[in-house]
Design an enzyme around this catalytic site. Structure first.
Site, mmCIF file in Angstrom:
data_model
loop_
_atom_site.group_PDB
_atom_site.id
_atom_site.type_symbol
_atom_site.label_atom_id
_atom_site.label_comp_id
_atom_site.label_asym_id
_atom_site.label_seq_id
_atom_site.Cartn_x
_atom_site.Cartn_y
_atom_site.Cartn_z
ATOM 1 N N LEU A 32 0.823 -1.218 0.000
ATOM 2 C CA LEU A 32 0.000 0.000 0.000
ATOM 3 C C LEU A 32 0.857 1.267 0.000
ATOM 4 C CD1 LEU A 32 -2.787 -1.020 2.552
ATOM 5 C CD2 LEU A 32 -2.718 -1.381 0.064
ATOM 6 N N HIS A 36 -3.404 4.110 -2.602
ATOM 7 C CA HIS A 36 -4.387 3.232 -1.944
ATOM 8 C C HIS A 36 -5.044 3.963 -0.775
ATOM 9 C CE1 HIS A 36 -1.368 0.201 -3.557
ATOM 10 N NE2 HIS A 36 -2.478 -0.236 -4.104
ATOM 11 N N SER A 185 2.880 0.502 -6.859
ATOM 12 C CA SER A 185 3.664 -0.424 -6.037
ATOM 13 C C SER A 185 4.934 -0.840 -6.767
ATOM 14 C CB SER A 185 2.836 -1.673 -5.715
ATOM 15 O OG SER A 185 1.608 -1.298 -5.133
HETATM 16 P P1 AMP Z 1 -3.416 -2.521 -6.826
HETATM 17 O O1 AMP Z 1 -3.049 -2.861 -5.420
HETATM 18 O O2 AMP Z 1 -2.279 -2.040 -7.651
HETATM 19 O O3 AMP Z 1 -4.242 -3.593 -7.470
HETATM 20 O O4 AMP Z 1 -4.373 -1.269 -6.708
HETATM 21 C C1 AMP Z 1 -5.513 -1.311 -5.886
HETATM 22 C C2 AMP Z 1 -6.347 -0.089 -6.193
HETATM 23 O O5 AMP Z 1 -5.583 1.091 -5.925
HETATM 24 C C3 AMP Z 1 -6.763 -0.029 -7.668
HETATM 25 O O6 AMP Z 1 -8.108 0.414 -7.735
HETATM 26 C C4 AMP Z 1 -5.811 0.972 -8.228
HETATM 27 O O7 AMP Z 1 -6.323 1.661 -9.354
HETATM 28 C C5 AMP Z 1 -5.634 1.927 -7.047
HETATM 29 N N1 AMP Z 1 -4.411 2.717 -7.199
HETATM 30 C C6 AMP Z 1 -3.161 2.255 -7.458
HETATM 31 N N2 AMP Z 1 -2.305 3.281 -7.617
HETATM 32 C C7 AMP Z 1 -3.022 4.419 -7.450
HETATM 33 C C8 AMP Z 1 -2.713 5.807 -7.487
HETATM 34 N N3 AMP Z 1 -1.480 6.246 -7.747
HETATM 35 N N4 AMP Z 1 -3.709 6.695 -7.280
HETATM 36 C C9 AMP Z 1 -4.978 6.267 -7.015
HETATM 37 N N5 AMP Z 1 -5.340 4.970 -6.966
HETATM 38 C C10 AMP Z 1 -4.375 4.055 -7.182
#
Ligand code: AMP
Length: 284
Positions: A32, A36, A185
């Site tokens: 995270l 997130h 990430s």
């Molecule tokens: P992930 O853990 O990469 O699957 O992301 C989980 C959620 O966080 C997804 O809905 C992503 O689009 C969101 N997310 C990841 N990076 C960002 C960011 N920089 N800004 C806003 N939301 C994000």
């Protein structure tokens, strides 16, 4: 904070929540960061209960992708969730989600096909499958997704509409470093030069292309942008303009400025895959 390592234990807890509560849900793969956190904060603001899931979903990774190398930072993640005052964290195991002989996949067949759909075959089937499974277990009123993964947002929104699921899908703005680089990430794998000097070029170009579309009705610099990013070290997968919400090809000659557009990029930098996008808001 309640932490559940099995979907059944989570469901038992969920079934005891009184029906009028509004449940917000933030599905993630962990590692995270403030991106997130902004989804979690939005859910906390808009709901009585906020549920976070952390699950690195094997079915959305291709055979040559980074499932095994994907960063896993559970202790820090739980610390962040606790400090934000998340109500419950769901940490299912792969065996719990996909038991032996599991054989059902969900497939959205239009919005998931271009862009990442071409470079990551099967990826969105993995995404829709896990997200639907989580929706059925969590039964949220609102689910929060980042616009950083814009195609994922539109695919999920379409699935929810097509299947008449009773929840709203909320898109949250991309959180960026001061340089403009979208938080991810995977950014931790970049060298310091790539992260501070090269990777921010993506957003600079996306903004420039958006300006061009708004002022000229087209983006004649798109080839120049691709060349510049390539020369800077990117191996580009796509840099494309698509219409929203179905991600159809964009034709500048018939665009009436009444339809939102997505300018989307994906590419490898030092073997790390980066994606980003901007939305061109239509003038209604
Ligand atoms: P992930 O853990 O990469 O699957 O992301 C989980 C959620 O966080 C997804 O809905 C992503 O689009 C969101 N997310 C990841 N990076 C960002 C960011 N920089 N800004 C806003 N939301 C994000």
């Amino acid at each position: 904070m309640n932490v559940f390592r099995s979907i059944q234990d989570f469901k038992n807890w969920r079934s005891k929540l009184p029906p009028p509560v509004s449940v917000g849900f933030v599905p993630t793969m962990g590692a995270l960061h403030p991106g997130h956190a902004s989804l979690i904060r939005r859910s906390l603001l808009e709901n009585d209960i906020t549920i976070l899931s952390i699950f690195v979903n094997p079915t959305q990774f291709g055979p040559n992708e980074d499932f095994n190398q994907y960063p896993r930072t559970l202790e820090e993640d739980l610390e962040l969730a606790r400090s934000l005052r998340v109500d419950a964290v769901l940490l299912p195991t792969v065996a719990d989600v996909y038991p032996t002989h599991y054989s059902t996949m969900i497939c959205e067949s239009v919005v998931s096909k271009p862009l990442c759909g071409i470079f990551r075959p099967g990826h969105f089937d993995g995404v829709t499958t896990i997200v639907l499974k989580l929706f059925l277990g969590v039964r949220p009123n609102h689910a929060y997704f980042g616009m950083k993964d814009a195609q994922q947002f539109y695919v999920i929104q379409k699935m929810v509409k097509d299947l008449d699921l009773e929840l709203s899908v909320v898109g949250v703005d991309t959180v960026r470093e001061e340089s403009g680089l979208a938080l991810s990430s995977r950014n931790r794998y970049l060298s310091s030069d790539a992260r501070t000097r090269v990777a921010p070029m993506i957003y600079t170009w996306l903004c420039r292309l958006r300006e061009e579309i708004l002022s000229k009705g087209a983006a004649p610099s798109i080839q120049l942008a691709a060349r510049d990013l390539k020369e800077a070290g990117f191996q580009i997968q796509y840099l494309e303009i698509r219409s929203l919400p179905r991600l159809e090809s964009f034709d500048a000659s018939i665009w009436q400025k009444d339809q939102d557009l997505l300018i989307a990029f994906a590419g490898l930098l030092e073997k790390t895959r980066l994606i980003d996008n901007v939305i061109v808001q239509a003038i209604h």
